[in-house]
Motif scaffolding. Structure first.
Motif, PDB file in Angstrom:
ATOM      1  N   GLU A   1       0.848  -1.190   0.000  1.00  0.00           N
ATOM      2  CA  GLU A   1       0.000   0.000   0.000  1.00  0.00           C
ATOM      3  C   GLU A   1       0.882   1.238   0.000  1.00  0.00           C
ATOM      4  OE1 GLU A   1      -2.967   0.112  -0.590  1.00  0.00           O
ATOM      5  OE2 GLU A   1      -4.098  -1.551   0.255  1.00  0.00           O
ATOM      6  N   TYR A   5       0.943  -7.348   1.487  1.00  0.00           N
ATOM      7  CA  TYR A   5      -0.072  -8.388   1.300  1.00  0.00           C
ATOM      8  C   TYR A   5       0.451  -9.446   0.341  1.00  0.00           C
ATOM      9  CZ  TYR A   5      -3.308  -4.875   3.161  1.00  0.00           C
ATOM     10  OH  TYR A   5      -3.927  -3.936   3.947  1.00  0.00           O
ATOM     11  N   GLY A  55      -0.691 -11.203  -2.525  1.00  0.00           N
ATOM     12  CA  GLY A  55      -1.816 -10.899  -3.394  1.00  0.00           C
ATOM     13  C   GLY A  55      -1.781 -11.594  -4.740  1.00  0.00           C
ATOM     14  N   TYR A 106      -6.539  -9.010  -5.403  1.00  0.00           N
ATOM     15  CA  TYR A 106      -7.072  -9.695  -4.220  1.00  0.00           C
ATOM     16  C   TYR A 106      -5.931  -9.965  -3.249  1.00  0.00           C
ATOM     17  CZ  TYR A 106      -8.211 -13.683  -1.305  1.00  0.00           C
ATOM     18  OH  TYR A 106      -8.332 -14.512  -0.228  1.00  0.00           O
ATOM     19  N   ARG A 107      -6.181  -9.760  -1.969  1.00  0.00           N
ATOM     20  CA  ARG A 107      -5.179 -10.002  -0.934  1.00  0.00           C
ATOM     21  C   ARG A 107      -5.606 -11.219  -0.116  1.00  0.00           C
ATOM     22  NH1 ARG A 107      -4.488  -4.220  -0.327  1.00  0.00           N
ATOM     23  NH2 ARG A 107      -4.029  -3.521  -2.443  1.00  0.00           N
ATOM     24  N   LYS A 108      -4.706 -12.161   0.039  1.00  0.00           N
ATOM     25  CA  LYS A 108      -4.998 -13.443   0.692  1.00  0.00           C
ATOM     26  C   LYS A 108      -5.621 -13.243   2.073  1.00  0.00           C
ATOM     27  CE  LYS A 108      -2.570 -17.846   1.529  1.00  0.00           C
ATOM     28  NZ  LYS A 108      -1.248 -18.476   1.404  1.00  0.00           N
ATOM     29  N   VAL A 109      -6.762 -13.861   2.277  1.00  0.00           N
ATOM     30  CA  VAL A 109      -7.492 -13.725   3.545  1.00  0.00           C
ATOM     31  C   VAL A 109      -6.936 -14.669   4.606  1.00  0.00           C
ATOM     32  CG1 VAL A 109      -9.738 -14.128   4.644  1.00  0.00           C
ATOM     33  CG2 VAL A 109      -9.608 -12.855   2.476  1.00  0.00           C
ATOM     34  N   TYR A 139       2.919 -10.655   6.243  1.00  0.00           N
ATOM     35  CA  TYR A 139       1.801 -10.067   5.508  1.00  0.00           C
ATOM     36  C   TYR A 139       0.626  -9.733   6.411  1.00  0.00           C
ATOM     37  CZ  TYR A 139       4.434 -12.161   1.677  1.00  0.00           C
ATOM     38  OH  TYR A 139       5.430 -12.521   0.812  1.00  0.00           O
ATOM     39  N   ASN A 149      -3.585  -9.653   6.598  1.00  0.00           N
ATOM     40  CA  ASN A 149      -4.714 -10.352   5.974  1.00  0.00           C
ATOM     41  C   ASN A 149      -5.516  -9.427   5.072  1.00  0.00           C
ATOM     42  OD1 ASN A 149      -4.273 -11.753   8.685  1.00  0.00           O
ATOM     43  ND2 ASN A 149      -5.695 -13.162   7.704  1.00  0.00           N
ATOM     44  N   GLY A 150      -5.976  -9.965   3.957  1.00  0.00           N
ATOM     45  CA  GLY A 150      -7.049  -9.306   3.227  1.00  0.00           C
ATOM     46  C   GLY A 150      -8.360  -9.592   3.958  1.00  0.00           C
ATOM     47  N   GLN A 181     -12.837 -11.334  -4.219  1.00  0.00           N
ATOM     48  CA  GLN A 181     -13.069 -10.555  -5.435  1.00  0.00           C
ATOM     49  C   GLN A 181     -13.737 -11.422  -6.500  1.00  0.00           C
ATOM     50  OE1 GLN A 181     -12.533  -7.421  -6.198  1.00  0.00           O
ATOM     51  NE2 GLN A 181     -11.022  -6.608  -4.765  1.00  0.00           N
TER      52      GLN A 181
END
Length: 271
Positions: free
Chosen positions: A92, A99, A101, A115-118, A128, A130-131, A135
């Motif tokens: 970011e 992330y 991602g 998408y960022r890994k949840v 990292y 979390n997302g 998406q």
């Protein structure tokens, strides 16, 4: 008319901390695949841009979206009129927030989604953040969702995307050899329990403490396996699927229609 979609899964061994070499390799894969046949979607593994065991180098190799990696591969996606999903370390504006991602590039040469890994496990949690949302991409041929690696082991991820309209879910993975037995079990389960297609690209090769197993495969809504790659090799596999099979199987099995959400309240409770 069937909604036929051609999907390619790339099983590659990224060079650790050598993003330029990996970028060229991904570009070459896209060209080779699309020169051989018209392809709608190409899926690369998790962290295919950098490799996995980055440690402190993750901060140096992280990029914003859009950025150098996405610009390079977006030109390829546009040149061959295909969607491309690949893994990278996303940062970011605040440099220290990273992330794990994946980015989805569209046939127009644009960034369609990132998408960022949840679901982060083990040492990932030290590197990292979390997302917190999944998406869904609206392609001209249908809707597909994005997931990364161990997201696969959490049934809520694919189910949530299914309920949001996904007919196919991509899995960009760094699945390790020691967990090989669970890989296919999870993929087949996610596909048939949701009556969707699962398109999973897993990496191969070794890093200092990890060994990856490949076995990339595409599974259909009745648990049928469309294509699979040998566990040890670097390469790709291509399959043409009919997304209308999702509707056909759901009408036959009624698994989505007859869910009973009031009985599932406990699944949204924290452990």
């Amino acid at each position: 008319m069937p909604r036929e979609v051609t999907v390619a899964l790339v099983q590659m061994a990224p060079e650790l901390a050598n993003p330029e070499a990996n970028l060229r390799k991904m570009g070459d894969f896209i060209e080779k695949i699309c020169t051989e046949q018209r392809t709608d979607l190409i899926v690369f593994p998790e962290l295919s841009y950098t490799g996995t065991e980055l440690g402190l180098k993750a901060t140096d190799l992280a990029e914003r979206v859009p950025g150098h990696a996405t610009n390079y591969l977006a030109k390829r996606a546009n040149e061959f009129n295909t969607y491309v999903v690949f893994g990278m370390v996303v940062k970011e504006k605040v440099e220290s927030i990273l992330y794990n991602g994946v980015v989805c590039l569209g046939p127009e040469g644009d960034v369609v989604a990132d998408y960022r890994k949840v679901h982060l496990l083990g040492e990932e949690r030290q590197v990292y953040r979390n997302g917190f949302r999944f998406q869904i991409i609206d392609a001209e041929w249908g809707r597909f969702g994005l997931s990364i690696g161990t997201d696969l082991a959490f049934p809520e991820a694919a189910r949530g995307m299914t309920l949001d309209g996904a007919e196919l879910v991509t899995v960009s993975a760094n699945w390790e050899q020691q967990y090989a037995e669970s890989w296919r079990a999870h993929l087949v389960s996610r596909a048939c329990e949701n009556s969707i297609f699962m398109a999973a690209a897993n990496r191969v090769g070794e890093e200092p403490t990890m060994r990856f197993m490949g076995d990339s495969l595409l599974v259909g809504p009745s648990a049928e396996v469309y294509t699979v790659l040998d566990q040890a090799i670097e390469g790709y596999a291509v399959a043409t699927i009919d997304l209308d099979q999702v509707r056909v199987v759901r009408e036959d099995r009624q698994l989505i229609q007859y869910r009973e959400p009031l009985a599932y309240r406990s699944i949204v409770r924290k452990y």
